[in-house]
Design an enzyme around this catalytic site. Structure first.
Site, PDB file in Angstrom:
ATOM      1  N   HIS A   1      42.458  31.638  37.334  1.00  0.00           N
ATOM      2  CA  HIS A   1      42.837  31.296  39.065  1.00  0.00           C
ATOM      3  C   HIS A   1      43.570  29.761  39.014  1.00  0.00           C
ATOM      4  CE1 HIS A   1      39.209  34.533  39.367  1.00  0.00           C
ATOM      5  NE2 HIS A   1      38.613  33.522  39.010  1.00  0.00           N
TER       6      HIS A   1
HETATM    7  O1  RIB Z   1      36.431  30.924  41.856  1.00  0.00           O
HETATM    8  C1  RIB Z   1      37.513  30.170  41.244  1.00  0.00           C
HETATM    9  C2  RIB Z   1      37.854  29.272  41.568  1.00  0.00           C
HETATM   10  O2  RIB Z   1      36.575  28.076  41.319  1.00  0.00           O
HETATM   11  C3  RIB Z   1      38.658  28.242  40.401  1.00  0.00           C
HETATM   12  O3  RIB Z   1      38.507  26.875  40.913  1.00  0.00           O
HETATM   13  C4  RIB Z   1      37.353  27.914  39.973  1.00  0.00           C
HETATM   14  O4  RIB Z   1      37.446  26.713  38.731  1.00  0.00           O
HETATM   15  C5  RIB Z   1      36.291  27.291  40.304  1.00  0.00           C
HETATM   16  O5  RIB Z   1      36.395  26.262  40.982  1.00  0.00           O
END
Ligand code: RIB
Ligand code: CA
Length: 312
Positions: free
Chosen positions: A242
């Protein structure tokens, strides 16, 4: 000569770790500082993890500030089920020897922005938006200083990953997300709709290991731990990476495609709390407030990370 002055707001988190290392490995980036927030794990651990990562990257001079220890309104929700008890399980790194800066991260963010030129600083948000919203509420005069905000958060076509409708970063602090969505500064959003197209492949993880460096070993270990959750949950071939999409966007924006749309955040209904409501088909008269990214050149994205990590 760096082309991006940035502040990273983060809750490391294995995917945050890759984003932080990518920024530290890239000469296009002038990293003014890292501000930690409670999210994946509590603040003490996200702060510890950020310090460890700066040492792993051999950048002990990087300034790390602790920010807010809980969301603006709602109780903290963490994600040890994904990231492990420490938030960086699998990395097998030594305790940090460098220490946090004394100033609160929100106050440092305000001070840094007020001292900057207008439209000069990019805020890279990899976590719940508590710190950024708090800075905007405490000192709205920082807004003209912000060139743009590039954030990982939200989801629409993909639904949510912590509730059926909501993505973790926005769900944990929906009031902060709502404040940022309405701040009026240029927003680029990296939602689950794009990050779920950036799935790590075993071949790529093995290439990290083959770097034969402390960064290669640590990232191989942490990502091999981290991907298990999404592979089991989605039955996918790999876990989504992500947060590094935020930094990759600054380095190679051509890897991404999106659309200028209106994005708002649900802050009333418990059923859909933290949902990002995206007017993708422009069926309302709500003014566009964000570039909502939904496409990625995944091969180029992973090649970029591997190439930059080979220099660390
Ligand atoms: O949903 C994914 C996000 O939530 C990313 O930033 C992961 O590190 C968590 O913080
Ligand atoms: Ca994160």
């Amino acid at each position: 000569m760096p082309s991006h002055k940035i502040i990273i707001d983060t809750d490391p988190g294995q995917d945050d770790a890759i984003a932080i290392l990518l920024a530290l490995a890239s000469e296009e980036i002038d990293l003014l500082g890292i501000v930690t927030v409670a999210g994946n794990v509590p603040l003490a651990l996200t702060s510890r993890n950020a310090l460890m990562l700066c040492e792993l990257a051999k950048k002990p001079e990087t300034k790390v500030f602790a920010g807010c220890s809980r969301p603006l309104v709602r109780p903290l929700v963490t994600a040890e089920h994904v990231h492990g008890k420490t938030g960086l399980d699998g990395a097998n790194l030594p305790e940090p020897t460098i220490t946090l800066q004394k100033q609160h991260g929100v106050d440092w963010t305000i001070e840094t922005l007020l001292a900057a030129e207008d439209n000069s600083v990019t805020i890279c948000c990899l976590a719940p938006l508590t710190n950024v919203a708090m800075a905007m509420v405490k000192a709205p005069e920082i807004l003209p200083k912000i060139k743009n905000i590039v954030l990982m958060g939200g989801g629409f076509f993909e639904g949510g990953n912590i509730t059926p409708t909501s993505e973790f970063n926005v769900y944990v602090d929906p009031h902060a997300a709502n404040t940022v969505m309405k701040c009026g500064r240029p927003l680029v959003i990296m939602p689950l709709d794009v990050t779920h197209k950036a799935l790590m492949q075993r071949k790529w993880l093995d290439a990290l290991k083959a770097l034969g460096t402390p960064v290669g070993d640590a990232t191989y270990g942490m990502l091999s731990f981290y991907e298990r959750f999404d592979v089991e949950k989605y039955g996918s071939s790999g876990g989504p990476l992500h947060d590094p999409t935020v930094i990759a966007y600054l380095l190679q924006p051509e890897l991404f495609e999106g659309r200028q749309v209106n994005v708002e955040v649900e802050i009333h209904s418990e059923l859909t709390m933290g949902m990002t409501v995206v007017d993708w088909w422009k069926v309302t008269d709500r003014a566009p407030n964000a570039t909502y990214i939904n496409q990625i050149n995944a091969d180029g994205f992973f090649a970029l990370i591997l190439e930059r990590f080979s220099s660390l």
